[in-house]
Write a protein that holds these residues in place. Structure first.
Motif, mmCIF file in Angstrom:
data_model
loop_
_atom_site.group_PDB
_atom_site.id
_atom_site.type_symbol
_atom_site.label_atom_id
_atom_site.label_comp_id
_atom_site.label_asym_id
_atom_site.label_seq_id
_atom_site.Cartn_x
_atom_site.Cartn_y
_atom_site.Cartn_z
ATOM 1 N N GLN A 141 -28.301 -15.691 -6.641
ATOM 2 C CA GLN A 141 -28.288 -16.947 -7.398
ATOM 3 C C GLN A 141 -27.418 -16.834 -8.648
ATOM 4 O OE1 GLN A 141 -29.585 -20.032 -6.628
ATOM 5 N NE2 GLN A 141 -28.377 -20.642 -8.400
ATOM 6 N N LEU A 142 -27.550 -15.728 -9.360
ATOM 7 C CA LEU A 142 -26.748 -15.537 -10.573
ATOM 8 C C LEU A 142 -25.260 -15.438 -10.237
ATOM 9 C CD1 LEU A 142 -29.085 -13.032 -12.443
ATOM 10 C CD2 LEU A 142 -28.610 -15.408 -13.100
ATOM 11 N N ARG A 143 -24.922 -14.805 -9.127
ATOM 12 C CA ARG A 143 -23.516 -14.735 -8.706
ATOM 13 C C ARG A 143 -22.984 -16.120 -8.379
ATOM 14 N NH1 ARG A 143 -24.270 -9.294 -5.155
ATOM 15 N NH2 ARG A 143 -23.967 -7.841 -6.882
ATOM 16 N N ARG A 144 -23.811 -16.946 -7.762
ATOM 17 C CA ARG A 144 -23.379 -18.321 -7.487
ATOM 18 C C ARG A 144 -23.161 -19.080 -8.789
ATOM 19 N NH1 ARG A 144 -25.690 -23.101 -3.600
ATOM 20 N NH2 ARG A 144 -24.084 -24.579 -4.245
ATOM 21 N N MET A 145 -24.071 -18.926 -9.751
ATOM 22 C CA MET A 145 -23.894 -19.574 -11.051
ATOM 23 C C MET A 145 -22.564 -19.161 -11.678
ATOM 24 S SD MET A 145 -27.624 -19.140 -12.759
ATOM 25 C CE MET A 145 -29.025 -20.123 -12.293
ATOM 26 N N GLU A 146 -22.261 -17.874 -11.583
ATOM 27 C CA GLU A 146 -21.003 -17.371 -12.136
ATOM 28 C C GLU A 146 -19.812 -17.974 -11.388
ATOM 29 O OE1 GLU A 146 -19.289 -13.072 -13.460
ATOM 30 O OE2 GLU A 146 -20.151 -13.168 -11.445
ATOM 31 N N ALA A 147 -19.849 -17.932 -10.056
ATOM 32 C CA ALA A 147 -18.739 -18.422 -9.237
ATOM 33 C C ALA A 147 -18.501 -19.918 -9.421
ATOM 34 C CB ALA A 147 -18.994 -18.103 -7.761
ATOM 35 N N ASP A 148 -19.573 -20.679 -9.601
ATOM 36 C CA ASP A 148 -19.461 -22.137 -9.724
ATOM 37 C C ASP A 148 -19.230 -22.599 -11.165
ATOM 38 O OD1 ASP A 148 -19.807 -22.227 -6.998
ATOM 39 O OD2 ASP A 148 -21.813 -23.115 -7.048
ATOM 40 N N GLY A 149 -19.068 -21.655 -12.077
ATOM 41 C CA GLY A 149 -18.706 -22.009 -13.443
ATOM 42 C C GLY A 149 -19.849 -22.317 -14.392
ATOM 43 N N PHE A 150 -21.065 -21.977 -14.022
ATOM 44 C CA PHE A 150 -22.209 -22.257 -14.887
ATOM 45 C C PHE A 150 -22.404 -21.208 -15.984
ATOM 46 C CE2 PHE A 150 -23.213 -24.760 -11.163
ATOM 47 C CZ PHE A 150 -23.685 -25.942 -11.729
ATOM 48 N N LEU A 151 -21.751 -20.064 -15.856
ATOM 49 C CA LEU A 151 -21.907 -18.994 -16.833
ATOM 50 C C LEU A 151 -20.582 -18.752 -17.554
ATOM 51 C CD1 LEU A 151 -23.966 -16.401 -14.756
ATOM 52 C CD2 LEU A 151 -24.821 -18.044 -16.418
ATOM 53 N N PRO A 152 -20.572 -18.885 -18.865
ATOM 54 C CA PRO A 152 -19.346 -18.630 -19.618
ATOM 55 C C PRO A 152 -19.074 -17.136 -19.810
ATOM 56 C CG PRO A 152 -21.098 -19.232 -21.126
ATOM 57 C CD PRO A 152 -21.649 -19.365 -19.729
ATOM 58 N N THR A 153 -20.024 -16.311 -19.434
ATOM 59 C CA THR A 153 -19.918 -14.865 -19.587
ATOM 60 C C THR A 153 -20.029 -14.222 -18.207
ATOM 61 O OG1 THR A 153 -21.056 -15.060 -21.711
ATOM 62 C CG2 THR A 153 -20.943 -12.861 -20.752
ATOM 63 N N ARG A 154 -19.187 -13.238 -17.945
ATOM 64 C CA ARG A 154 -19.253 -12.549 -16.664
ATOM 65 C C ARG A 154 -20.591 -11.829 -16.536
ATOM 66 N NH1 ARG A 154 -14.571 -8.966 -17.386
ATOM 67 N NH2 ARG A 154 -15.704 -7.713 -15.879
ATOM 68 N N LEU A 155 -21.135 -11.820 -15.327
ATOM 69 C CA LEU A 155 -22.419 -11.149 -15.090
ATOM 70 C C LEU A 155 -22.361 -9.684 -15.488
ATOM 71 C CD1 LEU A 155 -23.672 -12.594 -11.688
ATOM 72 C CD2 LEU A 155 -24.556 -13.048 -13.976
ATOM 73 N N SER A 156 -21.232 -9.046 -15.237
ATOM 74 C CA SER A 156 -21.100 -7.624 -15.560
ATOM 75 C C SER A 156 -21.216 -7.372 -17.066
ATOM 76 C CB SER A 156 -19.777 -7.077 -15.031
ATOM 77 O OG SER A 156 -18.682 -7.752 -15.642
ATOM 78 N N GLU A 157 -21.016 -8.393 -17.873
ATOM 79 C CA GLU A 157 -21.181 -8.270 -19.319
ATOM 80 C C GLU A 157 -22.610 -8.561 -19.757
ATOM 81 O OE1 GLU A 157 -18.234 -10.728 -21.213
ATOM 82 O OE2 GLU A 157 -16.643 -9.904 -19.947
ATOM 83 N N LEU A 158 -23.403 -9.143 -18.861
ATOM 84 C CA LEU A 158 -24.789 -9.499 -19.197
ATOM 85 C C LEU A 158 -25.782 -8.416 -18.804
ATOM 86 C CD1 LEU A 158 -24.916 -13.270 -18.168
ATOM 87 C CD2 LEU A 158 -24.731 -12.299 -20.476
ATOM 88 N N PHE A 159 -25.579 -7.809 -17.632
ATOM 89 C CA PHE A 159 -26.539 -6.811 -17.173
ATOM 90 C C PHE A 159 -25.911 -5.894 -16.149
ATOM 91 C CE2 PHE A 159 -27.051 -10.315 -14.259
ATOM 92 C CZ PHE A 159 -27.275 -9.728 -13.022
ATOM 93 N N PHE A 160 -26.594 -4.783 -15.919
ATOM 94 C CA PHE A 160 -26.195 -3.779 -14.939
ATOM 95 C C PHE A 160 -27.291 -3.703 -13.894
ATOM 96 C CE2 PHE A 160 -26.471 0.650 -13.453
ATOM 97 C CZ PHE A 160 -25.176 0.854 -12.992
ATOM 98 N N VAL A 161 -26.919 -3.666 -12.625
ATOM 99 C CA VAL A 161 -27.897 -3.523 -11.539
ATOM 100 C C VAL A 161 -27.929 -2.062 -11.105
ATOM 101 C CG1 VAL A 161 -28.560 -4.205 -9.206
ATOM 102 C CG2 VAL A 161 -27.523 -5.886 -10.745
ATOM 103 N N ALA A 162 -29.118 -1.480 -11.119
ATOM 104 C CA ALA A 162 -29.322 -0.103 -10.684
ATOM 105 C C ALA A 162 -30.234 -0.104 -9.465
ATOM 106 C CB ALA A 162 -29.951 0.716 -11.804
ATOM 107 N N ASP A 163 -29.899 0.739 -8.518
ATOM 108 C CA ASP A 163 -30.721 0.848 -7.309
ATOM 109 C C ASP A 163 -31.747 1.964 -7.393
ATOM 110 O OD1 ASP A 163 -29.524 -1.317 -5.927
ATOM 111 O OD2 ASP A 163 -27.818 -0.038 -5.424
ATOM 112 N N SER A 164 -31.625 2.822 -8.414
ATOM 113 C CA SER A 164 -32.567 3.934 -8.542
ATOM 114 C C SER A 164 -32.907 4.140 -10.018
ATOM 115 C CB SER A 164 -31.966 5.216 -7.970
ATOM 116 O OG SER A 164 -30.960 5.717 -8.847
ATOM 117 N N PRO A 165 -34.064 4.737 -10.271
ATOM 118 C CA PRO A 165 -34.422 5.048 -11.658
ATOM 119 C C PRO A 165 -33.380 5.936 -12.338
ATOM 120 C CG PRO A 165 -36.358 5.212 -10.272
ATOM 121 C CD PRO A 165 -35.176 5.030 -9.351
ATOM 122 N N ALA A 166 -32.840 6.908 -11.611
ATOM 123 C CA ALA A 166 -31.842 7.809 -12.197
ATOM 124 C C ALA A 166 -30.584 7.049 -12.602
ATOM 125 C CB ALA A 166 -31.495 8.931 -11.215
ATOM 126 N N ASP A 167 -30.130 6.113 -11.763
ATOM 127 C CA ASP A 167 -28.954 5.302 -12.098
ATOM 128 C C ASP A 167 -29.223 4.423 -13.312
ATOM 129 O OD1 ASP A 167 -27.561 6.392 -9.966
ATOM 130 O OD2 ASP A 167 -27.859 4.636 -8.664
#
Length: 179
Positions: A141-167
Motif C-alpha cells: 500500500q505504501l509503495r502504491r501511495m509513493e508511485a501514485d504521488g501521494f508521498l512527497p518523500t521517498r519511502l526509502s527516506e522514511l523507513f527501512f524494511v528488515a526481514d530479520s532481527p539481525a538486519d
C-alpha cells in the motif's frame, strides 16, 4: 542507544515471539535501552524480558488506563496523560524506532512517526521488522501511495524494511552512528 519498540501487547505464537526475543537480546547484549509501551503482557513482555535478561535497561511509557499491566521492574516508568502524549514521549525518549508485529495501536504509532518524519519533525531511523511477511500488505500500500504521488518523500527516506532481527539491529547501528 535508546531504541523505541512499537509492538503488540497480545500473547502470540512462536513465529512472532522468537524474532521479538532475538531482537530484544541484541538490544540487551549491546548495553542499550529499550523504550517501550511499558506493559508486562504479550510481545511487550517478551521484549522486556529479553532486554533485561541480556543486561539492557527498560524505560516504559504507559497511560493510566493501562497501569495495571505496567511492568514493575522497569528502570523507569512514566505514565502519560493520554495515548497522544504517550506517543510523543516514546518518540522523544528514543534515538531510533523499530516496529514489530502489532495491531491497531502499533499501526497508529508507525503511521504517526512516519508522518512526522515526512515533515522533517524528526530524523530518527525507523525500521519495520517484517516478521513472517507480517507487513507485506502495508508495504504494498505504501509503495502504491509513493508511485501514485501521494508521498512527497521517498519511502526509502522514511523507513527501512528488515526481514530479520539481525538486519534490523545492524541497520540501527549504522543509521544512528551516522547521525
Amino acid at each position: 542507544m535508546r531504541i523505541c519498540v512499537f509492538l503488540s501487547a497480545a500473547d502470540l505464537d512462536e513465529r512472532y515471539t522468537r524474532p521479538a526475543r532475538d531482537f530484544a537480546e541484541l538490544i540487551g547484549e549491546g548495553g542499550h535501552t529499550l523504550v517501550w509501551g511499558g506493559s508486562d503482557t504479550g510481545l511487550m513482555r517478551v521484549v522486556a524480558d529479553g532486554v533485561r535478561r541480556r543486561g539492557g535497561q527498560l524505560v516504559g511509557v504507559s497511560v493510566g488506563i493501562l497501569r495495571q499491566w505496567a511492568r514493575t521492574d522497569a528502570d523507569e516508568m512514566v505514565f502519560a496523560e493520554d495515548l497522544a502524549a504517550r506517543k510523543a514521549l516514546l518518540l522523544a525518549g528514543a534515538d531510533a524506532l523499530v516496529v514489530l508485529a502489532g495491531g491497531l495501536g502499533t499501526l497508529d504509532e508507525l503511521t504517526e512517526v512516519l508522518e512526522l518524519r515526512k515533515h522533517g519533525l524528526h530524523d530518527k531511523p525507523v525500521v519495520l521488522l517484517n516478521t513472517e511477511g507480517f507487513y507485506d500488505g502495508l508495504i504494498t500500500q505504501l509503495r502504491r501511495m509513493e508511485a501514485d504521488g501521494f508521498l512527497p518523500t521517498r519511502l526509502s527516506e522514511l523507513f527501512f524494511v528488515a526481514d530479520s532481527p539481525a538486519d534490523a539491529f545492524a541497520h540501527l547501528e549504522e543509521a544512528v552512528g551516522e547521525r
